[in-house]
Scaffold this active site. Structure first.
Site, PDB file in Angstrom:
ATOM      1  N   GLU A 122      47.543  31.583  39.587  1.00 22.14           N
ATOM      2  CA  GLU A 122      48.959  31.527  39.206  1.00 22.14           C
ATOM      3  C   GLU A 122      49.811  32.013  40.366  1.00 22.14           C
ATOM      4  O   GLU A 122      49.294  32.353  41.424  1.00 22.14           O
ATOM      5  CB  GLU A 122      49.208  32.372  37.954  1.00 22.14           C
ATOM      6  CG  GLU A 122      48.887  33.840  38.133  1.00 22.14           C
ATOM      7  CD  GLU A 122      48.930  34.630  36.833  1.00 22.14           C
ATOM      8  OE1 GLU A 122      49.842  34.424  36.022  1.00 22.14           O
ATOM      9  OE2 GLU A 122      48.043  35.468  36.643  1.00 22.14           O
ATOM     10  N   LYS A 156      50.470  42.102  30.994  1.00 15.16           N
ATOM     11  CA  LYS A 156      51.574  42.205  31.947  1.00 15.16           C
ATOM     12  C   LYS A 156      51.732  43.671  32.357  1.00 15.16           C
ATOM     13  O   LYS A 156      52.649  44.361  31.903  1.00 15.16           O
ATOM     14  CB  LYS A 156      52.851  41.659  31.293  1.00 15.16           C
ATOM     15  CG  LYS A 156      53.792  41.037  32.289  1.00 15.16           C
ATOM     16  CD  LYS A 156      54.808  40.195  31.550  1.00 15.16           C
ATOM     17  CE  LYS A 156      56.061  39.972  32.339  1.00 15.16           C
ATOM     18  NZ  LYS A 156      55.880  39.318  33.625  1.00 15.16           N
ATOM     19  N   ARG A 196      53.688  39.851  22.971  1.00 14.52           N
ATOM     20  CA  ARG A 196      52.783  40.016  24.117  1.00 14.52           C
ATOM     21  C   ARG A 196      52.704  41.487  24.508  1.00 14.52           C
ATOM     22  O   ARG A 196      51.622  42.018  24.763  1.00 14.52           O
ATOM     23  CB  ARG A 196      53.279  39.152  25.286  1.00 14.52           C
ATOM     24  CG  ARG A 196      52.367  39.212  26.498  1.00 14.52           C
ATOM     25  CD  ARG A 196      52.679  38.139  27.522  1.00 14.52           C
ATOM     26  NE  ARG A 196      53.978  38.310  28.151  1.00 14.52           N
ATOM     27  CZ  ARG A 196      54.515  37.442  28.999  1.00 14.52           C
ATOM     28  NH1 ARG A 196      53.862  36.334  29.308  1.00 14.52           N
ATOM     29  NH2 ARG A 196      55.698  37.651  29.538  1.00 14.52           N
ATOM     30  N   ARG A 251      48.521  65.230  35.854  1.00 18.35           N
ATOM     31  CA  ARG A 251      48.120  64.133  36.749  1.00 18.35           C
ATOM     32  C   ARG A 251      46.598  64.008  36.808  1.00 18.35           C
ATOM     33  O   ARG A 251      45.965  64.174  37.854  1.00 18.35           O
ATOM     34  CB  ARG A 251      48.714  64.246  38.152  1.00 18.35           C
ATOM     35  CG  ARG A 251      48.973  62.839  38.722  1.00 18.35           C
ATOM     36  CD  ARG A 251      48.600  62.662  40.178  1.00 18.35           C
ATOM     37  NE  ARG A 251      47.181  62.696  40.406  1.00 18.35           N
ATOM     38  CZ  ARG A 251      46.383  61.625  40.491  1.00 18.35           C
ATOM     39  NH1 ARG A 251      46.880  60.416  40.359  1.00 18.35           N
ATOM     40  NH2 ARG A 251      45.099  61.752  40.707  1.00 18.35           N
TER      41      ARG A 251
HETATM   42  N1  PMP Z   1      52.385  35.009  35.863  1.00 11.23           N
HETATM   43  C1  PMP Z   1      52.746  36.229  36.296  1.00 11.23           C
HETATM   44  C2  PMP Z   1      51.790  37.007  37.145  1.00 11.23           C
HETATM   45  C3  PMP Z   1      54.022  36.742  35.969  1.00 11.23           C
HETATM   46  O1  PMP Z   1      54.393  37.964  36.380  1.00 11.23           O
HETATM   47  C4  PMP Z   1      54.916  35.939  35.203  1.00 11.23           C
HETATM   48  C5  PMP Z   1      56.304  36.405  34.918  1.00 11.23           C
HETATM   49  N2  PMP Z   1      56.374  37.246  33.838  1.00 11.23           N
HETATM   50  C6  PMP Z   1      54.476  34.688  34.748  1.00 11.23           C
HETATM   51  C7  PMP Z   1      53.200  34.254  35.097  1.00 11.23           C
HETATM   52  C8  PMP Z   1      55.350  33.830  33.871  1.00 11.23           C
HETATM   53  O2  PMP Z   1      55.407  34.396  32.583  1.00 11.23           O
HETATM   54  P1  PMP Z   1      56.631  34.140  31.590  1.00 11.23           P
HETATM   55  O3  PMP Z   1      56.718  32.666  31.406  1.00 11.23           O
HETATM   56  O4  PMP Z   1      56.226  34.842  30.348  1.00 11.23           O
HETATM   57  O5  PMP Z   1      57.841  34.693  32.247  1.00 11.23           O
END
Ligand code: PMP
Length: 286
Positions: free
Chosen positions: A183, A147, A50, A99
């Site tokens: 989420e 992420k 990822r 910057r």
């Molecule tokens: N959504 C968000 C916004 C997150 O930060 C996380 C944690 N990493 C998750 C879902 C869950 O992801 P994972 O199962 O890969 O930890």
């Protein structure tokens, strides 16, 4: 406590990141959180893939091979004496004296660091009788499938939940039909209606590693899982809710905005057991 920074094991307390690191000035970077137990790093390949895919998407050079990272992470975990903990990995576009938004020269080395720390303190009652959740607007940008370290809206959402006595937020956006859930601040959600499990489709939300494992295992065990947009209104008719993440694993939810759910319900219990089993299998593999 030690940390890994740009190729070396260093003392975590030392000041080591230059002030002009683009992670600090622009949030120009990515992160991963992995679960560690008894020297084992769970689902390492999934997390690394990822991160590497997102690094490629943003054009941030990825400085080490999977094996190098795994070896150094294991070394760090052992040095810090972490039995039950978390491995945090961060990658930024590196130090840019100017910057300026403009990308730095191509040969600018990225910043890459790892922390190995004890597992955060979570009240085990959350797994036994369910977590309390509050909904909060999803104020994030349009890059949530990555992420990134741009976490201010997540911080806002989670702290709203904490201030109201909750464990996690459930973020929502709006379309012409109304509010739909996305989420958590750091987790994905599943809703159970009868014997059917529904989870928000990957539409500008993080494809959680735990989420994909849980979907796969439930399906393999004969449970129907549907990925689609879920409206906040629908929560009224839902029987069970659970949230998932690397750190929370599979956690029942007993209340959202004051509405109660059975926690853990039958399907949630099944998901908890299946995920536990999968973690044991993963541990056995390496
Ligand atoms: N959504 C968000 C916004 C997150 O930060 C996380 C944690 N990493 C998750 C879902 C869950 O992801 P994972 O199962 O890969 O930890």
């Amino acid at each position: 406590m030690k940390a890994f920074l740009n190729g070396a094991i260093v003392e975590k307390a030392d000041k080591m990141i230059p002030l002009e690191d683009r992670g600090l000035t622009f949030g120009d970077g990515l992160f991963e959180v992995l679960r560690v137990k008894d020297g084992h790093i769970f689902f390492f390949e999934d997390h690394l893939s990822r991160m590497r895919n997102s690094a490629e998407f943003f054009g941030i050079p990825f400085p080490y091979s999977r094996d190098e990272i795994k070896d150094r992470a294991r070394e760090l975990i052992a040095l810090n004496g972490i039995n039950d903990g978390e491995l945090y990995i961060e990658l930024t576009r590196g130090v840019d004296q100017n910057r300026e938004h403009k990308y730095p020269p191509k040969d600018t080395p990225p910043t890459f660091f790892m922390l190995a720390i004890p597992l955060r303190d979570i009240d085990p009652m959350n797994w036994k009788s369910g977590a309390i959740v509050f909904s909060f607007p999803d104020l994030r940008h349009g890059l949530c499938e990555h992420k990134t370290i741009n976490l201010l809206p997540n911080v806002l959402a989670k702290n709203y939940a904490y201030q109201h006595g909750g464990y996690e937020a459930l973020m929502y956006r709006e379309d012409l039909k109304g509010k739909y859930v996305t989420e958590g601040g750091s987790s994905n959600y599943f809703f159970v209606s009868g014997n059917i499990v529904i989870t928000p489709e990957i539409d500008n939300l993080l494809p959680g590693i735990t989420r994909s494992k849980v979907i796969e295992r439930l399906k393999k065990n004969g449970v129907q899982v549907i990925e689609r947009r879920i409206y906040h209104e629908e929560l009224k008719k839902v029987d069970e809710v659970f949230l998932v993440s690397t750190v929370s694993m599979v956690m029942p939810v007993r209340m959202i905005d004051g509405k109660n759910f059975k926690a853990p319900g039958q399907v949630t219990k099944k998901a908890m057991l299946l995920y536990q089993k999968l973690m044991e299998e993963d541990k056995g593999q390496h």
